[in-house]
Design an enzyme around this catalytic site. Structure first.
Site, PDB file in Angstrom:
ATOM      1  N   ASP A 148      14.963   3.193 -24.093  1.00 49.02           N
ATOM      2  CA  ASP A 148      14.945   4.344 -23.169  1.00 49.02           C
ATOM      3  C   ASP A 148      14.644   5.692 -23.828  1.00 49.02           C
ATOM      4  O   ASP A 148      15.306   6.691 -23.542  1.00 49.02           O
ATOM      5  CB  ASP A 148      16.286   4.424 -22.422  1.00 49.02           C
ATOM      6  CG  ASP A 148      16.533   3.235 -21.512  1.00 49.02           C
ATOM      7  OD1 ASP A 148      15.768   2.255 -21.595  1.00 49.02           O
ATOM      8  OD2 ASP A 148      17.500   3.270 -20.733  1.00 49.02           O
ATOM      9  N   LYS A 204      13.461  -1.571 -16.389  1.00 54.57           N
ATOM     10  CA  LYS A 204      14.773  -2.005 -15.901  1.00 54.57           C
ATOM     11  C   LYS A 204      15.312  -0.990 -14.900  1.00 54.57           C
ATOM     12  O   LYS A 204      14.865   0.155 -14.870  1.00 54.57           O
ATOM     13  CB  LYS A 204      15.738  -2.171 -17.081  1.00 54.57           C
ATOM     14  CG  LYS A 204      16.024  -0.871 -17.801  1.00 54.57           C
ATOM     15  CD  LYS A 204      16.817  -1.122 -19.068  1.00 54.57           C
ATOM     16  CE  LYS A 204      17.180   0.150 -19.772  1.00 54.57           C
ATOM     17  NZ  LYS A 204      17.994   1.100 -18.987  1.00 54.57           N
ATOM     18  N   CYS A 252      22.935   2.590 -22.559  1.00 56.57           N
ATOM     19  CA  CYS A 252      21.895   1.563 -22.600  1.00 56.57           C
ATOM     20  C   CYS A 252      21.736   0.910 -23.973  1.00 56.57           C
ATOM     21  O   CYS A 252      21.414  -0.276 -24.050  1.00 56.57           O
ATOM     22  CB  CYS A 252      20.587   2.133 -22.065  1.00 56.57           C
ATOM     23  SG  CYS A 252      20.733   2.493 -20.294  1.00 56.57           S
TER      24      CYS A 252
END
Ligand code: VGL
Ligand code: ZN
Length: 215
Positions: free
Chosen positions: A17, A120, A164
């Site tokens: 991310d 995601k 994450c």
């Protein structure tokens, strides 16, 4: 120090991310402390070096529809960072971030044509801190891609350490991969949860390293 057991034929890099909305440098809507230009330069340089050493690169990308369940704006009366219960799961309500096809969702590290991007959080009903599966148990495809590539070990860094990155590394171990976390190339949302995440990952058998260990 070279780690001879980390053979590029069986070891992948997962960059978690690394997206505009999570950075201060790009005035992101969910900017993680410490994500300035220097941080981005360090991540970019390390990623380039690891790719040059032959490690295949996998990027996870938070990729939410506008009506995503994790946005506080989709819950009338809710405040950002409030924690709520939804279908028996605890859900933190975030400022809208990483909306599909918006500049905030862009990955900031150059992605090469051979690299794989795994999106995601694409289902409005489920959050997905993990790069492997969402809160509804639906696989993203990362596990299958890693296995097809013959990967047995992963080197992981990115954002955010306490959300994450933590979830992705924990699932990597759960799925049978050996994992090395590069904490210098991670930043967390809050100090306490970041410390807790690192302690949890250590307990789960994750090793901690530096990008230089692989060059
Ligand atoms: C993340 C909060 C919400 C992360 C993603 O990348 O750590 N955190 N969505
Ligand atoms: Zn998200």
């Amino acid at each position: 120090m070279q780690q001879p057991s980390f053979d590029p034929a069986h070891t992948a890099v997962i960059v978690v991310d690394l997206q505009a909305d999570f950075t201060e440098e790009h005035s992101g809507s969910l900017a993680v402390p410490g994500t300035d230009g220097k941080y981005l330069e360090a991540v970019t340089a390390a990623t380039r070096d690891l790719a040059a050493r032959g490690f295949p690169l996998f990027f996870t990308q938070d990729w939410h529809p506008r009506d995503h369940i994790s946005f506080y704006t989709n819950h009338p009366g809710a405040a950002p960072f409030q924690s709520v219960e939804i279908d028996g799961r605890s859900q933190i309500l975030w400022p809208p971030h990483c909306v599909q096809e918006t500049p905030g969702a862009e990955i900031l590290v150059p992605v090469g044509s051979a690299d794989r991007v795994v999106r995601k959080g694409t289902d409005a009903r489920f959050d997905s801190y993990s790069g492997f599966a969402d809160d509804g148990g639906h696989a993203t495809g990362l596990d299958a891609l890693l296995r097809e590539a013959g990967i047995r070990q992963v080197i992981v860094y990115g954002l955010a350490t306490d959300f994450c990155v933590r979830a992705t590394v924990a699932d990597a171990v759960e799925n049978g991969f050996a994992a090395v976390l590069l904490p210098d190339l991670c930043r967390g949302v809050a100090p306490d949860s970041t410390e807790a995440a690192l302690a949890e990952l250590r307990r789960r058998g994750v090793s901690f390293g530096k990008a230089e260990d692989f060059s």
